[in-house]
Write a protein that holds these residues in place. Structure first.
Motif, PDB file in Angstrom:
ATOM      1  N   GLY A  87     -35.960 -39.438 -33.312  1.00  0.00           N
ATOM      2  CA  GLY A  87     -35.625 -38.192 -34.020  1.00  0.00           C
ATOM      3  C   GLY A  87     -34.457 -38.355 -34.977  1.00  0.00           C
ATOM      4  O   GLY A  87     -34.094 -37.417 -35.681  1.00  0.00           O
ATOM      5  N   THR A  89     -32.042 -39.955 -38.164  1.00  0.00           N
ATOM      6  CA  THR A  89     -32.273 -40.340 -39.560  1.00  0.00           C
ATOM      7  C   THR A  89     -31.180 -41.320 -39.983  1.00  0.00           C
ATOM      8  O   THR A  89     -30.002 -41.072 -39.764  1.00  0.00           O
ATOM      9  CB  THR A  89     -32.250 -39.094 -40.470  1.00  0.00           C
ATOM     10  OG1 THR A  89     -33.260 -38.196 -39.996  1.00  0.00           O
ATOM     11  CG2 THR A  89     -32.557 -39.444 -41.907  1.00  0.00           C
ATOM     12  N   LEU A 195     -30.348 -23.364 -43.400  1.00  0.00           N
ATOM     13  CA  LEU A 195     -30.314 -24.615 -42.647  1.00  0.00           C
ATOM     14  C   LEU A 195     -31.617 -25.404 -42.758  1.00  0.00           C
ATOM     15  O   LEU A 195     -31.728 -26.507 -42.246  1.00  0.00           O
ATOM     16  CB  LEU A 195     -30.036 -24.331 -41.157  1.00  0.00           C
ATOM     17  CG  LEU A 195     -28.703 -23.659 -40.830  1.00  0.00           C
ATOM     18  CD1 LEU A 195     -28.612 -23.359 -39.340  1.00  0.00           C
ATOM     19  CD2 LEU A 195     -27.554 -24.573 -41.245  1.00  0.00           C
ATOM     20  N   CYS A 196     -32.614 -24.794 -43.411  1.00  0.00           N
ATOM     21  CA  CYS A 196     -33.907 -25.472 -43.525  1.00  0.00           C
ATOM     22  C   CYS A 196     -33.933 -26.358 -44.762  1.00  0.00           C
ATOM     23  O   CYS A 196     -33.263 -26.077 -45.749  1.00  0.00           O
ATOM     24  CB  CYS A 196     -35.038 -24.450 -43.645  1.00  0.00           C
ATOM     25  SG  CYS A 196     -35.267 -23.502 -42.148  1.00  0.00           S
ATOM     26  N   ARG A 225     -46.045 -36.911 -39.167  1.00  0.00           N
ATOM     27  CA  ARG A 225     -44.697 -37.261 -38.745  1.00  0.00           C
ATOM     28  C   ARG A 225     -43.615 -36.865 -39.767  1.00  0.00           C
ATOM     29  O   ARG A 225     -43.877 -36.847 -40.968  1.00  0.00           O
ATOM     30  CB  ARG A 225     -44.644 -38.778 -38.557  1.00  0.00           C
ATOM     31  CG  ARG A 225     -43.955 -39.088 -37.321  1.00  0.00           C
ATOM     32  CD  ARG A 225     -44.013 -40.397 -36.734  1.00  0.00           C
ATOM     33  NE  ARG A 225     -44.209 -40.224 -35.305  1.00  0.00           N
ATOM     34  CZ  ARG A 225     -43.418 -39.525 -34.513  1.00  0.00           C
ATOM     35  NH1 ARG A 225     -42.354 -38.906 -34.965  1.00  0.00           N
ATOM     36  NH2 ARG A 225     -43.678 -39.429 -33.247  1.00  0.00           N
ATOM     37  N   GLY A 226     -42.436 -36.520 -39.242  1.00  0.00           N
ATOM     38  CA  GLY A 226     -41.277 -36.344 -40.107  1.00  0.00           C
ATOM     39  C   GLY A 226     -41.321 -35.132 -41.028  1.00  0.00           C
ATOM     40  O   GLY A 226     -40.772 -35.168 -42.121  1.00  0.00           O
ATOM     41  N   ARG A 227     -41.984 -34.057 -40.602  1.00  0.00           N
ATOM     42  CA  ARG A 227     -42.003 -32.842 -41.422  1.00  0.00           C
ATOM     43  C   ARG A 227     -40.962 -31.838 -40.924  1.00  0.00           C
ATOM     44  O   ARG A 227     -40.898 -30.707 -41.410  1.00  0.00           O
ATOM     45  CB  ARG A 227     -43.397 -32.202 -41.395  1.00  0.00           C
ATOM     46  CG  ARG A 227     -44.288 -32.612 -42.549  1.00  0.00           C
ATOM     47  CD  ARG A 227     -44.462 -34.081 -42.678  1.00  0.00           C
ATOM     48  NE  ARG A 227     -45.272 -34.438 -43.840  1.00  0.00           N
ATOM     49  CZ  ARG A 227     -45.409 -35.664 -44.298  1.00  0.00           C
ATOM     50  NH1 ARG A 227     -44.770 -36.670 -43.712  1.00  0.00           N
ATOM     51  NH2 ARG A 227     -46.155 -35.918 -45.351  1.00  0.00           N
ATOM     52  N   GLY A 228     -40.204 -32.230 -39.919  1.00  0.00           N
ATOM     53  CA  GLY A 228     -39.151 -31.338 -39.424  1.00  0.00           C
ATOM     54  C   GLY A 228     -39.685 -30.253 -38.498  1.00  0.00           C
ATOM     55  O   GLY A 228     -39.135 -29.144 -38.455  1.00  0.00           O
ATOM     56  N   ALA A 231     -37.116 -29.743 -35.557  1.00  0.00           N
ATOM     57  CA  ALA A 231     -35.909 -29.096 -36.061  1.00  0.00           C
ATOM     58  C   ALA A 231     -36.161 -27.610 -36.330  1.00  0.00           C
ATOM     59  O   ALA A 231     -35.366 -26.744 -35.941  1.00  0.00           O
ATOM     60  CB  ALA A 231     -35.447 -29.796 -37.343  1.00  0.00           C
ATOM     61  N   ARG A 265     -30.706 -29.665 -30.280  1.00  0.00           N
ATOM     62  CA  ARG A 265     -29.606 -29.821 -31.233  1.00  0.00           C
ATOM     63  C   ARG A 265     -29.693 -28.745 -32.326  1.00  0.00           C
ATOM     64  O   ARG A 265     -28.692 -28.139 -32.702  1.00  0.00           O
ATOM     65  CB  ARG A 265     -29.705 -31.217 -31.857  1.00  0.00           C
ATOM     66  CG  ARG A 265     -28.493 -31.639 -32.643  1.00  0.00           C
ATOM     67  CD  ARG A 265     -28.525 -33.139 -32.884  1.00  0.00           C
ATOM     68  NE  ARG A 265     -29.472 -33.553 -33.908  1.00  0.00           N
ATOM     69  CZ  ARG A 265     -29.234 -33.523 -35.215  1.00  0.00           C
ATOM     70  NH1 ARG A 265     -28.085 -33.074 -35.658  1.00  0.00           N
ATOM     71  NH2 ARG A 265     -30.141 -33.934 -36.076  1.00  0.00           N
ATOM     72  N   THR A 342     -47.649 -33.843 -33.511  1.00  0.00           N
ATOM     73  CA  THR A 342     -47.864 -34.657 -34.701  1.00  0.00           C
ATOM     74  C   THR A 342     -49.361 -34.866 -34.898  1.00  0.00           C
ATOM     75  O   THR A 342     -50.067 -35.154 -33.948  1.00  0.00           O
ATOM     76  CB  THR A 342     -47.211 -36.042 -34.493  1.00  0.00           C
ATOM     77  OG1 THR A 342     -45.896 -35.840 -34.045  1.00  0.00           O
ATOM     78  CG2 THR A 342     -47.201 -36.852 -35.753  1.00  0.00           C
ATOM     79  N   ARG A 376     -37.506 -36.034 -44.556  1.00  0.00           N
ATOM     80  CA  ARG A 376     -36.594 -37.174 -44.713  1.00  0.00           C
ATOM     81  C   ARG A 376     -36.665 -37.782 -46.110  1.00  0.00           C
ATOM     82  O   ARG A 376     -35.725 -38.405 -46.568  1.00  0.00           O
ATOM     83  CB  ARG A 376     -36.939 -38.274 -43.706  1.00  0.00           C
ATOM     84  CG  ARG A 376     -36.541 -37.982 -42.275  1.00  0.00           C
ATOM     85  CD  ARG A 376     -36.701 -39.245 -41.459  1.00  0.00           C
ATOM     86  NE  ARG A 376     -36.367 -39.071 -40.068  1.00  0.00           N
ATOM     87  CZ  ARG A 376     -37.256 -38.833 -39.111  1.00  0.00           C
ATOM     88  NH1 ARG A 376     -38.516 -38.683 -39.414  1.00  0.00           N
ATOM     89  NH2 ARG A 376     -36.866 -38.729 -37.858  1.00  0.00           N
TER      90      ARG A 376
HETATM   91  N1  LIG Z   1     -33.356 -28.604 -41.729  1.00  0.00           N
HETATM   92  C1  LIG Z   1     -32.894 -29.803 -41.478  1.00  0.00           C
HETATM   93  N2  LIG Z   1     -31.640 -30.148 -41.797  1.00  0.00           N
HETATM   94  C2  LIG Z   1     -31.183 -31.391 -41.559  1.00  0.00           C
HETATM   95  N3  LIG Z   1     -31.912 -32.364 -41.009  1.00  0.00           N
HETATM   96  C3  LIG Z   1     -33.164 -32.074 -40.680  1.00  0.00           C
HETATM   97  C4  LIG Z   1     -33.720 -30.788 -40.878  1.00  0.00           C
HETATM   98  N4  LIG Z   1     -34.976 -30.806 -40.448  1.00  0.00           N
HETATM   99  C5  LIG Z   1     -35.207 -32.024 -39.968  1.00  0.00           C
HETATM  100  N5  LIG Z   1     -34.121 -32.800 -40.109  1.00  0.00           N
HETATM  101  C6  LIG Z   1     -33.990 -34.204 -39.704  1.00  0.00           C
HETATM  102  O1  LIG Z   1     -35.167 -34.900 -40.112  1.00  0.00           O
HETATM  103  C7  LIG Z   1     -35.653 -35.722 -39.086  1.00  0.00           C
HETATM  104  C8  LIG Z   1     -37.071 -35.318 -38.714  1.00  0.00           C
HETATM  105  O2  LIG Z   1     -37.043 -34.006 -38.161  1.00  0.00           O
HETATM  106  P1  LIG Z   1     -37.851 -33.634 -36.848  1.00  0.00           P
HETATM  107  O3  LIG Z   1     -37.561 -34.594 -35.752  1.00  0.00           O
HETATM  108  O4  LIG Z   1     -37.684 -32.201 -36.629  1.00  0.00           O
HETATM  109  O5  LIG Z   1     -39.284 -33.896 -37.439  1.00  0.00           O
HETATM  110  P2  LIG Z   1     -40.672 -33.822 -36.754  1.00  0.00           P
HETATM  111  O6  LIG Z   1     -41.650 -33.235 -37.698  1.00  0.00           O
HETATM  112  O7  LIG Z   1     -40.568 -33.224 -35.393  1.00  0.00           O
HETATM  113  O8  LIG Z   1     -40.960 -35.320 -36.782  1.00  0.00           O
HETATM  114  P3  LIG Z   1     -41.048 -36.403 -35.736  1.00  0.00           P
HETATM  115  O9  LIG Z   1     -42.503 -36.618 -35.816  1.00  0.00           O
HETATM  116  O10 LIG Z   1     -40.191 -37.475 -36.351  1.00  0.00           O
HETATM  117  O11 LIG Z   1     -40.544 -35.859 -34.416  1.00  0.00           O
HETATM  118  C9  LIG Z   1     -34.674 -35.614 -37.938  1.00  0.00           C
HETATM  119  O12 LIG Z   1     -33.765 -36.675 -38.008  1.00  0.00           O
HETATM  120  C10 LIG Z   1     -33.967 -34.303 -38.187  1.00  0.00           C
HETATM  121  O13 LIG Z   1     -32.651 -34.336 -37.697  1.00  0.00           O
END
Ligand SMILES: Nc1ncnc2c1ncn2[C@@H]1O[C@H](COP(=O)(O)OP(=O)(O)OP(=O)(O)O)[C@@H](O)[C@H]1O
Ligand SMILES: CC(=O)SCCNC(=O)CCNC(=O)[C@H](O)C(C)(C)COP(=O)(O)OP(=O)(O)OC[C@H]1O[C@@H](n2cnc3c(N)ncnc32)[C@H](O)[C@@H]1OP(=O)(O)O
Length: 726
Positions: A87, A89, A195-196, A225-228, A231, A265, A342, A376
């Motif tokens: 998780g 970056t 915050l988004c 993956r990695g679309r946040g 978060a 977090r 995912t 990311r």
């Molecule tokens: N709004 C935000 N502000 C700052 N950092 C963010 C934000 N959204 C996501 N991130 C960062 O981007 C990375 C990916 O976010 P997250 O883990 O939520 O993604 P996910 O879609 O659940 O992907 P994964 O498949 O990697 O779990 C993390 O390191 C997270 O801390």
């Protein structure tokens, strides 16, 4: 390091375009490795976080010291602990693949890097070191098809820097092809929207209150993956607490506690932004376990505990990794559920899971949210494109018409036909939850495997030869040595002390899958039949398989005449299940041995279902007990029969007759004179053999407590009647 390209310019374009740089170094690596880092530092002067990702191979620590001479801020992570960083970056990721290139680990290390960041994967030779891995090699034999294809992809994709023995090969990419993450929506909660990173994340904030509406609600949040996802769900949870009229208990769960850490977090960040007072409980390594806001609470729990908790809302992160049966279970118990998953990634595919929830027709109202924009890095990132193609992450089953024929296929010719490879591998990607890039490597490189494909790419089976072990090899297994290349003989020799089984030769069906739209039409059975004909023709003693126990899959093997010979004694927590081994014996020696061990397994299941197997799905236990051969007869005294009758007539409570019910169950499973359906037997197993309460027996079977007791009574009455015990 000489090159015709302006490397700094390439790096600069990636930084301005917010896409990632991937450098792959093969051959003599020391000088180019340091040089690429050096060049990057001229563009990004102060990368704050870098990490060095390595196997525990010889020399990797020394190589780390070289890197530290140019880059001081580097954290050192070994392959096996990489999961906990998923998780995070990073600005920079350096992957040591000297003598040990593992695609799944490499994919993880690449994923955590932000746009504009640098990833370097360096190796002496991609295929070096595989010889020491017994899952891939047998007697020194191994293919290199995966690596050859990977190299071809390095050369054909734009935006990848491939340094091969002194020469840099790069097909240029441009920042104009990438769109940066942007957030234009303010949404319903502007203080949190700030915050988004993307509008997709704001959408999650705006829609989360669906869970608070009257009735049973299911929110399914999906994305590549990695679309946040994690978060945004984390940011949204405190909104539920502020909007609810009552204190809320929100439980968050995920396969590992690291994967749930992002949600927690971001929930904390959200509480701060909303100016809420809260208390937090953190783990020793600083991860948030619980947030208490007045009488409300958001807490992370492992799946096993979470599913049976009392609470208002359950959030399951990486839900596909926990499997459909886990999802079904929580939907029976919880009124309000968010499944976050995912769609295609490195940790397994959620495609099949999505398909199931696209046509969900259960009691919950469903709301689906899809996140599309990466957080990311920019959309159009060349590294994402490269990895999707090199590891076939998006491969799909073609689901053509079933032509009724199965053929053995040569793996080399499959790897020469990219379209066919994608559709055959696509079956594994779509049908199995836990497919990872290592599986593509296994498909290409295991020289001792046999591959069977149902025509028109409707189904596929990978078969490996096992057994025929020397006395020496058997002895070392008996003394505790692992032997991953001979899984079934290993388990029977180690756990059942059946040393002679090690000498027999068999085939293990390592994987079998049918395109989702074509399942249940006999294709899987046809594949097995073809494998059996081939195997018997080649004089092997047995065919078997080892798989994670699920009710449907066991039924498939049962239907095809396989008997269980082993069940793991520990639940695999991250995969969420027990593994089962089944075999079909051909030779008389194999018949005698498998029947002997299967009887021992029956005994073990009956005697230890309350301790070793208390967690196993009772329908699975029922079917396993029915598949093991009949054993000795059991006598039931007339006083026990009278007690049972008194229970059926409501004159005695269950607890007064529990021992008689247990004995009757033992008689049924040992003698197996007639068939009783699995769910009826499962009520007997979960209440009487596993010792579950009526309530918990009901949850695992989708019944109420009183329905469980009624079904148990009906089962007792049926068995008494069939045995003419009155
Ligand atoms: N709004 C935000 N502000 C700052 N950092 C963010 C934000 N959204 C996501 N991130 C960062 O981007 C990375 C990916 O976010 P997250 O883990 O939520 O993604 P996910 O879609 O659940 O992907 P994964 O498949 O990697 O779990 C993390 O390191 C997270 O801390
Ligand atoms: C070692 C291993 O790989 S084990 C893991 C097996 N693979 C998977 O779980 C991937 C997903 N599932 C599949 O790909 C397939 O359903 C397989 C390979 C399990 C079975 O192949 P199919 O062609 O669907 O099975 P086939 O039609 O020959 O047999 C049907 C029987 O299998 C069982 N079955 C298991 N899964 C399914 C399913 N998804 N749909 C229908 N039947 C299923 C049923 O008992 C069914 O019998 P029934 O119709 O009498 O109830």
């Amino acid at each position: 390091m000489k090159s015709n390209y302006d490397i700094q310019e390439i790096f600069r374009d990636a930084v301005s375009g917010n896409y990632r740089n991937l450098v792959v170094i093969e051959g003599d690596y020391r000088e180019p490795l340091l040089e690429f880092i050096h060049e990057y530092l001229k563009v990004e002067r102060n990368p704050s976080t870098g990490y060095y990702f390595h196997p525990w191979a010889q020399g990797s620590k020394e190589r780390l010291n070289w890197i530290r001479s140019v880059l001081t801020t580097v954290t050192d992570i070994d392959y096996s602990s990489s999961e906990r960083y998923l998780g995070s970056t990073f600005d920079l990721s350096i992957i040591d693949a000297v003598d040990d290139f593992r695609p799944s680990y490499a994919a993880r290390a690449v994923e955590t890097v932000r746009g504009g960041g640098l990833i370097i994967l360096y190796t002496n030779r991609l295929e070096e070191g595989k010889l020491y891995r017994d899952t891939l090699t047998r007697d020194g034999k191994v293919n290199n098809l995966f690596e050859e294809r990977f190299r071809h992809k390095l050369l054909s994709h734009r935006g990848i820097l491939y340094w091969n023995d002194g020469e840099l090969i790069v097909r240029p990419y441009s920042s104009s092809e990438v769109s940066k993450p942007k957030r234009s929506r303010k949404g319903k909660y502007p203080e949190l929207a700030k915050l988004c990173k993307t509008d997709d994340q704001v959408k999650v904030l705006d829609e989360i209150d669906f869970l608070l509406e009257e009735g049973k609600k299911l929110l399914v949040v999906t994305a590549p993956r990695g679309r946040g996802k994690s978060a945004s769900v984390g940011l949204a949870l405190p909104l539920l607490i502020s909007q609810s009229k009552y204190p809320l208990s929100i439980v968050v769960t995920s396969p590992t506690y690291w994967s749930g850490a992002e949600i927690m977090r971001f929930s904390e960040m959200s509480l701060k932004a909303l100016h809420k007072r809260f208390r937090k409980v953190i783990s020793r390594d600083g991860k948030i376990l619980s947030l208490e806001i007045g009488e409300s609470r958001i807490r992370w729990l492992p799946p096993e505990l979470a599913r049976d908790q009392h609470g208002d809302i359950l959030v399951v992160d990486e839900a596909a990794a926990l499997g459909k049966e886990f999802a079904d279970y929580v939907l029976r118990r919880w009124n309000k559920v968010a499944l976050v998953t995912t769609v295609h990634g490195y940790e397994g595919s959620g495609k099949i899971f999505l398909k199931i929830f696209d046509s969900y027709d259960g009691e919950h109202d469903v709301q689906r949210l899809k996140l599309d924009f990466p957080v990311r890095y920019g959309k159009g990132d060349p590294v994402e494109r490269f990895l999707n193609d090199a590891f076939l992450l998006n491969a799909d089953a073609t689901e053509g018409e079933d032509l009724n024929k199965v053929a053995e296929v040569d793996v080399r010719s499959l790897f020469e036909d990219e379209e066919r490879l994608a559709s055959v591998y696509g079956i594994l990607v779509t049908a199995h939850y836990r497919n990872t890039p290592d599986d593509l490597m296994m498909l290409g490189d295991m020289a001792f495997q046999r591959l069977f494909v149902a025509e028109n790419n409707a189904g596929v089976a990978q078969v490996v030869e096992e057994g025929g072990l020397s006395q020496e090899a058997i002895k070392s297994i008996a003394q505790g040595e692992e032997n991953l290349g001979h899984l079934i003989p290993h388990r029977l020799v180690k756990y059942w002390r059946l040393f002679e089984f090690g000498e027999l030769r068999g085939w293990r069906v390592m994987r079998i899958a049918v395109a989702p739209a074509l399942q249940g039409r006999g294709i899987g059975s046809k594949l097995l039949r073809e494998i059996e004909i081939k195997g018997e023709g080649e004089g092997i003693d047995w065919i078997g398989s080892s798989f994670l126990a699920s009710y449907n899959v066991i039924k498939f093997w049962a239907k095809n005449g396989y008997i269980p010979v082993h069940v793991s004694t520990k639940k695999n927590e991250s995969l969420g299940g027990y593994s089962v081994i089944v075999v079909k014996p051909f030779s008389s020696a194999a018949k005698e041995m498998s029947s002997r061990v299967s009887l021992l397994l029956k005994d073990k299941l009956l005697r230890t279902s309350h301790q070793v197997y208390f967690n196993l799905d009772p329908r699975i236990l029922a079917i396993l007990l029915k598949l093991t051969p009949p054993a000795s007869n059991v006598t039931i005294s007339d006083l026990y029969v009278k007690k049972l009758r008194a229970y059926l007539e409501g004159l005695l409570p269950y607890n007064s007759v529990a021992e008689a019910v247990h004995l009757l169950g033992e008689k049924y499973f040992k003698e197996l004179r007639f068939d009783v359906d699995d769910v009826s037997l499962a009520t007997l197993i979960s209440r009487t053999f596993q010792g579950k309460s009526w309530y918990h027996a009901g949850v695992s079977l989708g019944l109420t407590s009183s329905q469980v007791e009624q079904r148990l009574k009906d089962t007792i009455a049926l068995i008494l009647e069939k045995y003419q015990l009155s």
